[in-house]
Design a protein around this motif. Structure first.
Motif, PDB file in Angstrom:
ATOM      1  N   THR A 271      36.645  82.821  31.251  1.00  0.00           N
ATOM      2  CA  THR A 271      35.983  82.494  29.986  1.00  0.00           C
ATOM      3  C   THR A 271      36.461  83.353  28.824  1.00  0.00           C
ATOM      4  O   THR A 271      36.047  83.110  27.684  1.00  0.00           O
ATOM      5  CB  THR A 271      34.457  82.648  30.119  1.00  0.00           C
ATOM      6  OG1 THR A 271      34.149  83.985  30.542  1.00  0.00           O
ATOM      7  CG2 THR A 271      33.896  81.648  31.120  1.00  0.00           C
TER       8      THR A 271
ATOM      9  N   THR B  27      35.558  90.645  20.853  1.00  0.00           N
ATOM     10  CA  THR B  27      35.523  89.190  20.977  1.00  0.00           C
ATOM     11  C   THR B  27      34.091  88.699  21.014  1.00  0.00           C
ATOM     12  O   THR B  27      33.194  89.392  21.508  1.00  0.00           O
ATOM     13  CB  THR B  27      36.261  88.708  22.240  1.00  0.00           C
ATOM     14  OG1 THR B  27      36.266  87.280  22.268  1.00  0.00           O
ATOM     15  CG2 THR B  27      35.608  89.225  23.509  1.00  0.00           C
TER      16      THR B  27
ATOM     17  N   ARG C 153      44.536  79.431  27.367  1.00  0.00           N
ATOM     18  CA  ARG C 153      43.155  79.291  27.802  1.00  0.00           C
ATOM     19  C   ARG C 153      42.267  80.029  26.826  1.00  0.00           C
ATOM     20  O   ARG C 153      42.591  81.110  26.405  1.00  0.00           O
ATOM     21  CB  ARG C 153      42.955  79.881  29.197  1.00  0.00           C
ATOM     22  CG  ARG C 153      43.775  79.178  30.274  1.00  0.00           C
ATOM     23  CD  ARG C 153      43.503  79.790  31.608  1.00  0.00           C
ATOM     24  NE  ARG C 153      42.225  79.346  32.116  1.00  0.00           N
ATOM     25  CZ  ARG C 153      42.071  78.436  33.064  1.00  0.00           C
ATOM     26  NH1 ARG C 153      43.116  77.851  33.593  1.00  0.00           N
ATOM     27  NH2 ARG C 153      40.884  78.094  33.491  1.00  0.00           N
TER      28      ARG C 153
ATOM     29  N   PRO D 105      38.781  84.357  25.826  1.00  0.00           N
ATOM     30  CA  PRO D 105      39.558  83.434  24.988  1.00  0.00           C
ATOM     31  C   PRO D 105      41.056  83.642  25.124  1.00  0.00           C
ATOM     32  O   PRO D 105      41.532  84.765  25.314  1.00  0.00           O
ATOM     33  CB  PRO D 105      39.074  83.755  23.561  1.00  0.00           C
ATOM     34  CG  PRO D 105      38.541  85.140  23.640  1.00  0.00           C
ATOM     35  CD  PRO D 105      37.984  85.300  25.020  1.00  0.00           C
ATOM     36  N   GLY D 106      41.801  82.551  25.014  1.00  0.00           N
ATOM     37  CA  GLY D 106      43.249  82.615  25.035  1.00  0.00           C
ATOM     38  C   GLY D 106      43.815  82.945  23.666  1.00  0.00           C
ATOM     39  O   GLY D 106      43.176  82.747  22.634  1.00  0.00           O
ATOM     40  N   ASP D 107      45.029  83.475  23.671  1.00  0.00           N
ATOM     41  CA  ASP D 107      45.720  83.828  22.433  1.00  0.00           C
ATOM     42  C   ASP D 107      47.193  83.946  22.781  1.00  0.00           C
ATOM     43  O   ASP D 107      47.552  84.499  23.824  1.00  0.00           O
ATOM     44  CB  ASP D 107      45.173  85.151  21.883  1.00  0.00           C
ATOM     45  CG  ASP D 107      45.847  85.569  20.596  1.00  0.00           C
ATOM     46  OD1 ASP D 107      45.302  85.267  19.528  1.00  0.00           O
ATOM     47  OD2 ASP D 107      46.917  86.207  20.657  1.00  0.00           O
TER      48      ASP D 107
ATOM     49  N   LEU E  82      33.905  85.753  22.452  1.00  0.00           N
ATOM     50  CA  LEU E  82      34.307  84.813  23.506  1.00  0.00           C
ATOM     51  C   LEU E  82      34.867  83.501  22.955  1.00  0.00           C
ATOM     52  O   LEU E  82      35.077  82.557  23.720  1.00  0.00           O
ATOM     53  CB  LEU E  82      33.169  84.538  24.499  1.00  0.00           C
ATOM     54  CG  LEU E  82      32.628  85.760  25.237  1.00  0.00           C
ATOM     55  CD1 LEU E  82      31.597  85.344  26.286  1.00  0.00           C
ATOM     56  CD2 LEU E  82      33.743  86.572  25.887  1.00  0.00           C
ATOM     57  N   THR E  83      35.140  83.469  21.633  1.00  0.00           N
ATOM     58  CA  THR E  83      35.881  82.338  21.076  1.00  0.00           C
ATOM     59  C   THR E  83      37.254  82.767  20.567  1.00  0.00           C
ATOM     60  O   THR E  83      38.179  81.967  20.542  1.00  0.00           O
ATOM     61  CB  THR E  83      35.109  81.669  19.927  1.00  0.00           C
ATOM     62  OG1 THR E  83      34.974  82.587  18.837  1.00  0.00           O
ATOM     63  CG2 THR E  83      33.732  81.212  20.395  1.00  0.00           C
ATOM     64  N   CYS E  84      37.399  84.035  20.154  1.00  0.00           N
ATOM     65  CA  CYS E  84      38.690  84.546  19.691  1.00  0.00           C
ATOM     66  C   CYS E  84      38.678  86.064  19.825  1.00  0.00           C
ATOM     67  O   CYS E  84      37.638  86.684  20.022  1.00  0.00           O
ATOM     68  CB  CYS E  84      38.975  84.132  18.248  1.00  0.00           C
ATOM     69  SG  CYS E  84      37.834  84.852  17.044  1.00  0.00           S
ATOM     70  N   TRP E  85      39.886  86.672  19.705  1.00  0.00           N
ATOM     71  CA  TRP E  85      40.033  88.120  19.752  1.00  0.00           C
ATOM     72  C   TRP E  85      40.210  88.688  18.354  1.00  0.00           C
ATOM     73  O   TRP E  85      40.826  88.057  17.495  1.00  0.00           O
ATOM     74  CB  TRP E  85      41.255  88.504  20.598  1.00  0.00           C
ATOM     75  CG  TRP E  85      41.133  88.177  22.037  1.00  0.00           C
ATOM     76  CD1 TRP E  85      41.696  87.118  22.692  1.00  0.00           C
ATOM     77  CD2 TRP E  85      40.392  88.898  23.013  1.00  0.00           C
ATOM     78  NE1 TRP E  85      41.357  87.145  24.020  1.00  0.00           N
ATOM     79  CE2 TRP E  85      40.556  88.227  24.256  1.00  0.00           C
ATOM     80  CE3 TRP E  85      39.595  90.048  22.979  1.00  0.00           C
ATOM     81  CZ2 TRP E  85      39.965  88.675  25.428  1.00  0.00           C
ATOM     82  CZ3 TRP E  85      39.006  90.486  24.156  1.00  0.00           C
ATOM     83  CH2 TRP E  85      39.188  89.806  25.362  1.00  0.00           C
TER      84      TRP E  85
END
Length: 333
Positions: free
Chosen positions: A310, A138, A333, A312-314, A140-143
């Motif tokens: 912090t 990540t 989140r 990232p959500g998915d 920290l914006t997406c996985w």
């Protein structure tokens, strides 16, 4: 007893059973308990009823042990959540609310808890390698994830992959074919009996991946003196680095770590992996994993309770559900 909204539950559920921690965001007191019975999977995927049957007695004992009064937050890390978690996502938040008064539930894939345990909330990539293998990264914006497709279609470089390659080399030696290993043949016959009987002992078993993975340490034991065994581990390291490179952020100085059972295999695997990662990801900083998936669940739980999450959500990897007085509100989140 701790105050309202202060307590959390963190869970790591996988193939070897279920572990749970109850504590507070203020660090103390905390306690851990384990159930050795894995949660069942069936036609609906992970069975939420059986999950709660395993979890409830552990949590009740932990609440009594720690004096935690209110469990406002729960983080459920579960193997198979991304592909087998539909029923769990649908039923577990309300079940936890009814049983323990939990208002906020994070449902987290085990790859994400492995990441959080190894690196925390930092950009990077983690190779989680045990019986199988998956890489997750990540910015920290997406996985991003790579492999994790099971021992028939992937998990390249994982324990079952190494064990299968070692047994193939053993059977090559038994047949007199090139690239066989007499050392691995001797190890295989020590473990399984005569080589000609190996298919009959292995193929009917429902736990084939685990049986194959159990042979991986024997491959590592042979690597110092056997070039075939050493070559298998070098190939495994290349597969691991391939997966790490597929998910690692390309900018900055991301961290990269290995976690899972294969991290304990030592220099025969770790040294070639470090070399491959240096070649494939020269901008990344190689680090030792800070903790395991249960520590990752605890980290996510304390951050969620403090309102400072912090990661990232998915929808399938890390989703947060809040139970309110007038119903349930699902958000990412």
């Amino acid at each position: 007893m701790t105050g309202a909204g202060d307590g959390f539950l963190a869970v790591d559920s996988g193939g070897s059973g279920l572990r749970a921690v109850v504590g507070t965001a203020r660090n103390v007191p905390r306690a851990e308990r384990t159930s050795r019975q894995p949660v069942r999977t069936g036609a609906r995927g992970i069975d939420p009823t059986h999950f709660m049957e395993q979890l409830v007695p552990l949590v009740r004992a932990l609440i009594a042990e720690t004096g935690t009064g209110v469990l406002d937050t729960a983080v459920i890390g579960a193997a198979g959540l991304a592909t087998l978690g539909e029923a769990l996502r649908a039923e577990l938040p309300s079940a936890l609310a009814r049983e323990f008064g939990v208002r906020t539930v994070a449902l987290v894939a085990d790859a994400v808890t492995a990441y959080a345990g190894a690196l925390g909330a930092r950009p990077g990539a983690v190779v989680a390698a045990g019986t199988g293998l998956i890489a997750i990264g990540t910015d920290l914006t997406c996985w991003r994830r790579a492999d994790g497709w099971g021992h028939l279609l992937g998990d390249c470089g994982g324990g079952a992959w190494i064990g299968r390659a070692g047994l193939e080399a053993a059977l090559r030696a038994h047949d007199g074919r090139e690239d066989g290993s007499a050392r691995l043949l001797a190890c295989a016959e020590e473990v399984f009996g005569p080589a000609r009987e190996l298919p009959g002992k292995l193929y009917p078993r429902a736990d084939r991946p685990a049986v194959l993975a159990a042979f991986a340490p024997r491959v590592a034991d042979c690597a110092d003196a056997d070039p075939v065994a050493a070559g298998i581990l070098r190939a495994a390291a290349r597969h691991m680095a391939d997966s790490a490179a597929a998910v690692c952020p390309s900018d900055g100085e991301p961290r990269v770590a290995l976690t899972g059972g294969l991290a304990r295999m030592g220099d025969p695997l770790v040294v070639p992996l470090a070399q491959e990662l240096t070649r494939r990801l020269p901008h990344a900083r190689q680090v030792v994993a800070e903790g395991d998936p249960l520590r990752g669940s605890v980290r996510i739980a304390t951050a969620l309770a403090a309102g400072s999450l912090t990661l990232p959500g998915d929808e399938t990897m890390l989703s947060v559900v809040t139970t309110k007085r007038r119903g349930r509100d699902r958000y990412i989140r």
